[in-house]
Motif scaffolding. Structure first.
Motif, mmCIF file in Angstrom:
data_model
loop_
_atom_site.group_PDB
_atom_site.id
_atom_site.type_symbol
_atom_site.label_atom_id
_atom_site.label_comp_id
_atom_site.label_asym_id
_atom_site.label_seq_id
_atom_site.Cartn_x
_atom_site.Cartn_y
_atom_site.Cartn_z
ATOM 1 N N GLU A 193 6.990 8.229 8.478
ATOM 2 C CA GLU A 193 6.299 7.078 7.871
ATOM 3 C C GLU A 193 5.151 6.659 8.772
ATOM 4 O OE1 GLU A 193 8.506 3.343 8.171
ATOM 5 O OE2 GLU A 193 9.784 4.215 9.693
ATOM 6 N N ALA B 268 0.747 -3.895 4.351
ATOM 7 C CA ALA B 268 -0.613 -4.452 4.245
ATOM 8 C C ALA B 268 -0.870 -5.196 2.934
ATOM 9 C CB ALA B 268 -1.646 -3.341 4.453
ATOM 10 N N ILE C 22 0.813 -1.224 0.000
ATOM 11 C CA ILE C 22 0.000 0.000 0.000
ATOM 12 C C ILE C 22 0.848 1.277 0.000
ATOM 13 C CG2 ILE C 22 -2.033 -1.053 1.082
ATOM 14 C CD1 ILE C 22 -1.137 0.271 3.748
ATOM 15 N N ALA D 131 5.732 2.128 3.069
ATOM 16 C CA ALA D 131 5.950 0.909 3.867
ATOM 17 C C ALA D 131 6.713 -0.064 2.995
ATOM 18 C CB ALA D 131 4.611 0.308 4.282
ATOM 19 N N ASP E 222 -2.472 -7.698 2.269
ATOM 20 C CA ASP E 222 -3.850 -8.219 2.121
ATOM 21 C C ASP E 222 -4.795 -7.226 1.447
ATOM 22 O OD1 ASP E 222 -3.427 -6.711 4.481
ATOM 23 O OD2 ASP E 222 -5.134 -7.625 5.513
ATOM 24 N N GLY F 273 8.170 -4.332 2.391
ATOM 25 C CA GLY F 273 8.043 -5.746 2.741
ATOM 26 C C GLY F 273 6.815 -6.381 2.115
ATOM 27 N N ASP G 222 -11.255 0.539 6.920
ATOM 28 C CA ASP G 222 -10.783 0.083 8.235
ATOM 29 C C ASP G 222 -11.519 0.757 9.386
ATOM 30 O OD1 ASP G 222 -9.412 2.345 7.121
ATOM 31 O OD2 ASP G 222 -8.113 2.351 8.872
HETATM 32 P P1 NAD Z 1 0.661 -4.499 8.448
HETATM 33 O O1 NAD Z 1 0.734 -3.296 9.317
HETATM 34 O O2 NAD Z 1 1.122 -4.335 7.047
HETATM 35 O O3 NAD Z 1 -0.855 -5.021 8.423
HETATM 36 C C1 NAD Z 1 -1.545 -5.473 9.580
HETATM 37 C C2 NAD Z 1 -3.051 -5.350 9.355
HETATM 38 O O4 NAD Z 1 -3.411 -3.974 9.381
HETATM 39 C C3 NAD Z 1 -3.491 -5.878 7.989
HETATM 40 O O5 NAD Z 1 -4.755 -6.491 8.116
HETATM 41 C C4 NAD Z 1 -3.609 -4.639 7.134
HETATM 42 O O6 NAD Z 1 -4.555 -4.723 6.094
HETATM 43 C C5 NAD Z 1 -4.025 -3.595 8.168
HETATM 44 N N1 NAD Z 1 -3.519 -2.253 7.794
HETATM 45 C C6 NAD Z 1 -2.236 -1.827 7.879
HETATM 46 N N2 NAD Z 1 -2.160 -0.572 7.424
HETATM 47 C C7 NAD Z 1 -3.395 -0.198 7.050
HETATM 48 C C8 NAD Z 1 -3.951 1.004 6.489
HETATM 49 N N3 NAD Z 1 -3.206 2.087 6.227
HETATM 50 N N4 NAD Z 1 -5.281 1.040 6.228
HETATM 51 C C9 NAD Z 1 -6.043 -0.017 6.499
HETATM 52 N N5 NAD Z 1 -5.596 -1.184 7.028
HETATM 53 C C10 NAD Z 1 -4.277 -1.268 7.295
HETATM 54 O O7 NAD Z 1 1.469 -5.645 9.197
HETATM 55 P P2 NAD Z 1 1.831 -7.125 8.731
HETATM 56 O O8 NAD Z 1 0.694 -7.718 7.971
HETATM 57 O O9 NAD Z 1 2.329 -7.775 9.928
HETATM 58 O O10 NAD Z 1 3.058 -6.947 7.740
HETATM 59 C C11 NAD Z 1 2.953 -6.876 6.317
HETATM 60 C C12 NAD Z 1 4.336 -6.554 5.741
HETATM 61 O O11 NAD Z 1 4.746 -5.227 6.152
HETATM 62 C C13 NAD Z 1 5.428 -7.495 6.245
HETATM 63 O O12 NAD Z 1 6.313 -7.734 5.182
HETATM 64 C C14 NAD Z 1 6.091 -6.700 7.354
HETATM 65 O O13 NAD Z 1 7.409 -7.096 7.599
HETATM 66 C C15 NAD Z 1 6.034 -5.307 6.780
HETATM 67 N N6 NAD Z 1 6.125 -4.237 7.765
HETATM 68 C C16 NAD Z 1 6.754 -3.105 7.357
HETATM 69 C C17 NAD Z 1 6.814 -2.016 8.195
HETATM 70 C C18 NAD Z 1 7.438 -0.746 7.678
HETATM 71 O O14 NAD Z 1 7.601 -0.589 6.487
HETATM 72 N N7 NAD Z 1 7.777 0.195 8.540
HETATM 73 C C19 NAD Z 1 6.220 -2.070 9.475
HETATM 74 C C20 NAD Z 1 5.551 -3.237 9.859
HETATM 75 C C21 NAD Z 1 5.498 -4.326 8.983
#
Ligand code: NAD
Length: 359
Positions: free
Chosen positions: A276, A282, A12, A72, A284, A74, A333
């Motif tokens: 950030e 995200a 995203i 973000a 998914d 990963g 969300d």
């Molecule tokens: P995530 O924060 O990406 O997502 C967790 C949940 O929150 C998911 O269901 C997602 O859809 C939801 N979500 C997150 N941000 C959202 C938004 N802006 N709006 C609506 N819903 C949102 O965490 P994860 O699933 O554990 O990790 C996914 C990837 O991101 C992994 O590769 C992880 O290592 C990476 N990651 C990167 C960072 C970063 O770039 N700083 C931080 C955390 C995780």
């Protein structure tokens, strides 16, 4: 003129970062500032093109800029690469280290319009306003890592957790100064009943507390803190903690605000600040315009405040977000019955519009 390095990253990231740029452009127009945006690759997107998640050109661009706006990084596509090439370990951690970003600020503020969006009871979260200050360049995430084979045919994995007095002092002082600008209550979170690094942390905080008699200092074990955040979050003003505890507690604290999509962050301490959202890429919901861009937009407000000292401009972004939510606009969300659903782009447009016409 302010030079901003823009690193959308993965998932995203490419959807939310343009919405923060819209907000910054609306600010530029109203206040007569000039923001120059230079985009570069990072994370999986950079690995796919350059074979490394943090290309030297990206690091150089960050160094030459006044601030960095990151989306973000990963995703599952890169999960099985060797550690050094994985986006988080190979890009995010070295970027923080190279830019000397030892202080990570994550405000958990409940916007009044979101009282019903949280999974927690209204009377528990009403008025929540917590600033978590997380140490960002030390501890377990940066300690030596190793694997070895064991006699029984299995493996042993080791991650070393170490902190020096210098590292603890500099983040705790930072937290005391922040507490002085707020309600003057500092809670230091550790695991001093078990970990030696936490014992040094607690001793160091206790020593520094004598220099800040105007700030009330408390110590809390991290397991208790995770419980207290849900039980009675209003007891907290500023929380200061080490890297991993801060990582975990801030995700928990995000739910006090309704969604992790509401939690911005600023990483500062060196010459160039990094801004950030606190969430990840995200995967998914990536590519569907479902992501909430507000955490990234609020991170841009933190950039104006902490890197450019543009307080009025930062407040205008925060007010625009508050007003949009109060008017009932929601990304998926945060959606609940009776509210108006917007996609990522529409939410970004709505905030920019409020900035343009707001007082
Ligand atoms: P995530 O924060 O990406 O997502 C967790 C949940 O929150 C998911 O269901 C997602 O859809 C939801 N979500 C997150 N941000 C959202 C938004 N802006 N709006 C609506 N819903 C949102 O965490 P994860 O699933 O554990 O990790 C996914 C990837 O991101 C992994 O590769 C992880 O290592 C990476 N990651 C990167 C960072 C970063 O770039 N700083 C931080 C955390 C995780």
């Amino acid at each position: 003129m302010y030079k901003i390095a823009v690193l959308p990253g993965d998932g995203i990231g490419a959807e939310i970062v343009p919405e923060a740029i819209k907000a910054l452009n609306a600010i530029a127009e109203r206040f007569g500032h000039e923001f120059v945006f230079n985009e570069a690759l990072i994370g999986g997107a950079a690995y796919d093109v350059e074979g490394t998640p943090l290309p030297p050109a990206t690091l150089e661009l960050c160094r030459q800029s006044d601030a960095v706006l990151l989306g973000a990084i990963g995703g599952p596509k890169w999960d099985n690469l060797p550690a050094k090439l994985r986006p988080e370990v190979g890009a995010l951690l070295p970027l923080r280290k190279e830019l000397e970003l030892y202080a990570n600020l994550r405000p958990s503020v409940l916007f009044p319009g979101l009282l019903q969006a949280s999974t927690l009871k209204e009377e528990v979260i009403e008025g929540v306003d917590i600033l978590v200050i997380r140490e960002l360049t030390g501890g377990l995430y940066f300690g030596e890592k190793s694997r070895e084979k064991t006699a029984d045919g299995g493996q042993k994995a080791t991650d070393i957790l170490s902190y020096s007095t210098y590292e603890i002092e500099r983040i705790v002082r930072f937290a005391y100064e922040a507490a002085r600008q707020r309600r003057k209550i500092l809670c230091s979170v550790d695991k001093a009943n078990v970990l030696e690094s936490s014992r040094l942390w607690r001793e160091t905080v206790s020593d520094l507390a004598k220099e800040y008699p105007d700030v009330e200092t408390t110590h809390m074990y991290v397991d208790n803190c995770s419980m207290q955040l849900i039980r009675n979050p209003r007891q907290f003003d500023v929380i200061v903690t080490e890297n991993m505890f801060g990582d975990i507690l801030t995700d928990e604290a995000s739910m006090l605000t309704g969604s992790i999509g509401m939690l911005p962050s600023a990483s500062i301490g060196g010459q160039v600040g990094l801004y950030e959202p606190s969430h990840g890429s995200a995967p998914d919901i990536a590519g569907q315009q479902k992501a909430n861009p507000l955490a990234t937009i609020l991170s841009a407000a933190m950039m104006l405040r902490y890197s450019f000292q543009l307080e009025a401009e930062a407040r205008l972004i925060e007010k625009a977000v508050k007003d949009v939510l109060a008017e009932g606009y929601r990304t998926p969300d945060l959606m609940e019955a009776g509210k108006k659903l917007l996609n990522t782009i529409e939410m970004g447009d709505m905030v920019a519009e409020h900035i343009s016409k707001g007082e």
